[in-house]
Design a protein around this motif. Structure first.
Motif, PDB file in Angstrom:
ATOM      1  N   ARG A 181       0.838  -1.192   0.000  1.00  0.00           N
ATOM      2  CA  ARG A 181       0.000   0.000   0.000  1.00  0.00           C
ATOM      3  C   ARG A 181       0.873   1.242   0.000  1.00  0.00           C
ATOM      4  N   ALA A 182       0.444   2.233  -0.753  1.00  0.00           N
ATOM      5  CA  ALA A 182       1.130   3.524  -0.770  1.00  0.00           C
ATOM      6  C   ALA A 182       0.177   4.591  -0.280  1.00  0.00           C
ATOM      7  N   LEU A 183       0.741   5.626   0.311  1.00  0.00           N
ATOM      8  CA  LEU A 183      -0.033   6.759   0.799  1.00  0.00           C
ATOM      9  C   LEU A 183       0.310   7.969  -0.049  1.00  0.00           C
ATOM     10  N   VAL A 184      -0.706   8.601  -0.588  1.00  0.00           N
ATOM     11  CA  VAL A 184      -0.516   9.820  -1.380  1.00  0.00           C
ATOM     12  C   VAL A 184      -1.090  10.974  -0.568  1.00  0.00           C
ATOM     13  N   GLU A 185      -0.221  11.915  -0.183  1.00  0.00           N
ATOM     14  CA  GLU A 185      -0.633  13.010   0.693  1.00  0.00           C
ATOM     15  C   GLU A 185      -0.350  14.361   0.057  1.00  0.00           C
ATOM     16  N   ASP A 186      -1.194  15.336   0.394  1.00  0.00           N
ATOM     17  CA  ASP A 186      -0.929  16.703  -0.030  1.00  0.00           C
ATOM     18  C   ASP A 186       0.358  17.204   0.623  1.00  0.00           C
ATOM     19  N   VAL A 187       1.046  18.077  -0.066  1.00  0.00           N
ATOM     20  CA  VAL A 187       2.251  18.688   0.490  1.00  0.00           C
ATOM     21  C   VAL A 187       1.845  19.688   1.569  1.00  0.00           C
ATOM     22  N   VAL A 188       2.451  19.572   2.732  1.00  0.00           N
ATOM     23  CA  VAL A 188       2.155  20.475   3.843  1.00  0.00           C
ATOM     24  C   VAL A 188       3.219  21.567   3.884  1.00  0.00           C
ATOM     25  N   ALA A 189       2.775  22.803   3.876  1.00  0.00           N
ATOM     26  CA  ALA A 189       3.700  23.933   3.970  1.00  0.00           C
ATOM     27  C   ALA A 189       3.939  24.239   5.446  1.00  0.00           C
ATOM     28  N   GLY A 190       5.108  23.896   5.925  1.00  0.00           N
ATOM     29  CA  GLY A 190       5.409  24.131   7.332  1.00  0.00           C
ATOM     30  C   GLY A 190       6.812  23.665   7.665  1.00  0.00           C
ATOM     31  N   ARG A 191       7.215  23.919   8.883  1.00  0.00           N
ATOM     32  CA  ARG A 191       8.537  23.500   9.372  1.00  0.00           C
ATOM     33  C   ARG A 191       8.443  22.064   9.892  1.00  0.00           C
ATOM     34  N   GLU A 192       9.446  21.257   9.587  1.00  0.00           N
ATOM     35  CA  GLU A 192       9.483  19.879  10.081  1.00  0.00           C
ATOM     36  C   GLU A 192      10.090  19.871  11.473  1.00  0.00           C
ATOM     37  N   VAL A 193       9.270  19.515  12.458  1.00  0.00           N
ATOM     38  CA  VAL A 193       9.705  19.553  13.852  1.00  0.00           C
ATOM     39  C   VAL A 193       9.297  18.247  14.536  1.00  0.00           C
ATOM     40  N   ASP A 194      10.251  17.619  15.219  1.00  0.00           N
ATOM     41  CA  ASP A 194      10.009  16.361  15.919  1.00  0.00           C
ATOM     42  C   ASP A 194      10.110  16.570  17.430  1.00  0.00           C
ATOM     43  N   VAL A 195       9.340  15.772  18.154  1.00  0.00           N
ATOM     44  CA  VAL A 195       9.521  15.672  19.605  1.00  0.00           C
ATOM     45  C   VAL A 195       9.507  14.190  19.959  1.00  0.00           C
ATOM     46  N   ALA A 196      10.075  13.863  21.098  1.00  0.00           N
ATOM     47  CA  ALA A 196      10.078  12.477  21.566  1.00  0.00           C
ATOM     48  C   ALA A 196       9.395  12.411  22.914  1.00  0.00           C
ATOM     49  N   VAL A 197       8.674  11.315  23.122  1.00  0.00           N
ATOM     50  CA  VAL A 197       8.013  11.069  24.405  1.00  0.00           C
ATOM     51  C   VAL A 197       8.649   9.831  25.022  1.00  0.00           C
ATOM     52  N   LEU A 198       9.074   9.964  26.266  1.00  0.00           N
ATOM     53  CA  LEU A 198       9.736   8.873  26.983  1.00  0.00           C
ATOM     54  C   LEU A 198       8.953   8.526  28.239  1.00  0.00           C
ATOM     55  N   ARG A 199       8.657   7.231  28.403  1.00  0.00           N
ATOM     56  CA  ARG A 199       8.113   6.772  29.680  1.00  0.00           C
ATOM     57  C   ARG A 199       9.302   6.379  30.549  1.00  0.00           C
TER      58      ARG A 199
END
Length: 314
Positions: A181-199
């Motif tokens: 399966r492939a996912l086709v998504e609209d291009v999002v105009a924004g900054r790529e920002v990640d966060v991590a959650v740790l238990r």
């Protein structure tokens, strides 16, 4: 239990992320505090053959024998047949504690389409998109720029930015060569920002400082591992943006049922955060995104690994 905790660190795997997984596993095994832990290295070849620390083929029965001689398992196999809950299920069946999310959370988070459905139920925005399979491929038409990606793969493999009609078919073929399966998504105009959650080992959740990815064009596999991307941590965010990202990341982590550490990828837009994807077995070399984020919060790499192992055995 031995004087030192025996930790089985598994790397490699049968997916296209084999080499990345080897690097993560080697880094984890090298960085575990030798005063507290004995790292027992296991590798899964591309064809599924299990090998011991000396590189000898031992098969699944031999691997289970080694695993059951350890106190805890640290699976570092990214992608299908690992991150998707496969190794978590093996540990569950063997009655072994393990680092990270269980079968359900791993399978859900690995499936980008299912993750979008979970996000929508939480009221979180995702990029508009649809599924494509071999059966629907012929009906695909280009009418605006899109991003094409496999539904269940990582390390940005098989991801393409399509800006012209003639690019669509090759992009879909590349994605479907990795997944059904492939996912086709609209291009999002924004900054790529990640966060991590740790238990943490005490059961509390902590969110890392945000990391912004500044890349020239699409943040694909070559950009991610070719040393060309600029990782900025902590990301320059307003207090409102930071709070929105932290709340969205924790809500997603909890809704998917994650454990251990998970990286949650967003686009920061004028209308708020847009969820990209969730990685329940993120890259874990010392220079990978998650260790960088927690190091910026004052939690060194070895201490992060210690939290993960202790959290799995509590």
């Amino acid at each position: 239990m031995s004087a030192r905790t025996r930790v089985a660190v598994i790397g490699g795997g049968q997916s296209c992320e084999h080499d990345v997984s080897l690097a993560s596993a080697a880094s984890v095994a090298d960085a575990l505090d030798p005063a507290a832990y004995e790292a027992v290295r296991l590798t899964i070849d591309r064809d599924g053959t299990w090998r011991d620390h000396g590189g000898r083929p031992i098969g699944l029965p031999g691997a289970v024998h080694v695993l059951t001689s350890c106190d805890v398992v640290f699976p570092m196999v990214h992608g299908p047949h690992g991150e998707d809950g496969t190794l978590a299920a093996l540990c569950e069946l063997a009655g072994l504690p393990y680092v990270g999310s269980d079968l359900g959370a791993g399978a859900l988070a690995m499936d980008k389409w299912a993750t979008k459905l979970v996000a929508h139920s939480l009221g979180l925005a995702t990029a508009p998109g649809h599924l494509v399979t071999a059966a629907t491929l012929a009906g695909e038409r280009f009418d605006h720029p899109v991003v094409v990606k496999p539904v269940a793969a990582g390390s940005s493999l098989g991801v393409s930015l399509v800006t012209r009609a003639e690019e669509l078919a090759p992009a879909l073929e590349a994605a479907l060569a990795i997944d059904t399966r492939a996912l086709v998504e609209d291009v999002v105009a924004g900054r790529e920002v990640d966060v991590a959650v740790l238990r943490r080992a005490d059961g509390s959740l902590v969110v890392s400082p945000a990391l912004e990815i500044v890349a020239d064009g699409l943040f694909d596999h070559a950009a991610k591992y070719g040393g060309h991307a600029d990782f900025r941590v902590p990301a320059a965010l307003t207090d409102v943006e930071r709070k929105e990202l932290e709340d969205a990341a924790v809500a997603t982590y909890r809704a998917l049922g994650c454990s251990g550490v998970a990286r949650v990828d967003f686009f920061v837009t004028d209308r708020g955060p847009v969820l990209g994807e969730v990685n329940t077995v993120p890259g874990m070399t010392e220079h990978s995104q998650v260790p960088r984020m927690f190091a910026a919060a004052g939690l060194p790499y070895a201490d992060l690994l210690d939290e993960l192992v202790r959290g799995a055995t509590r």
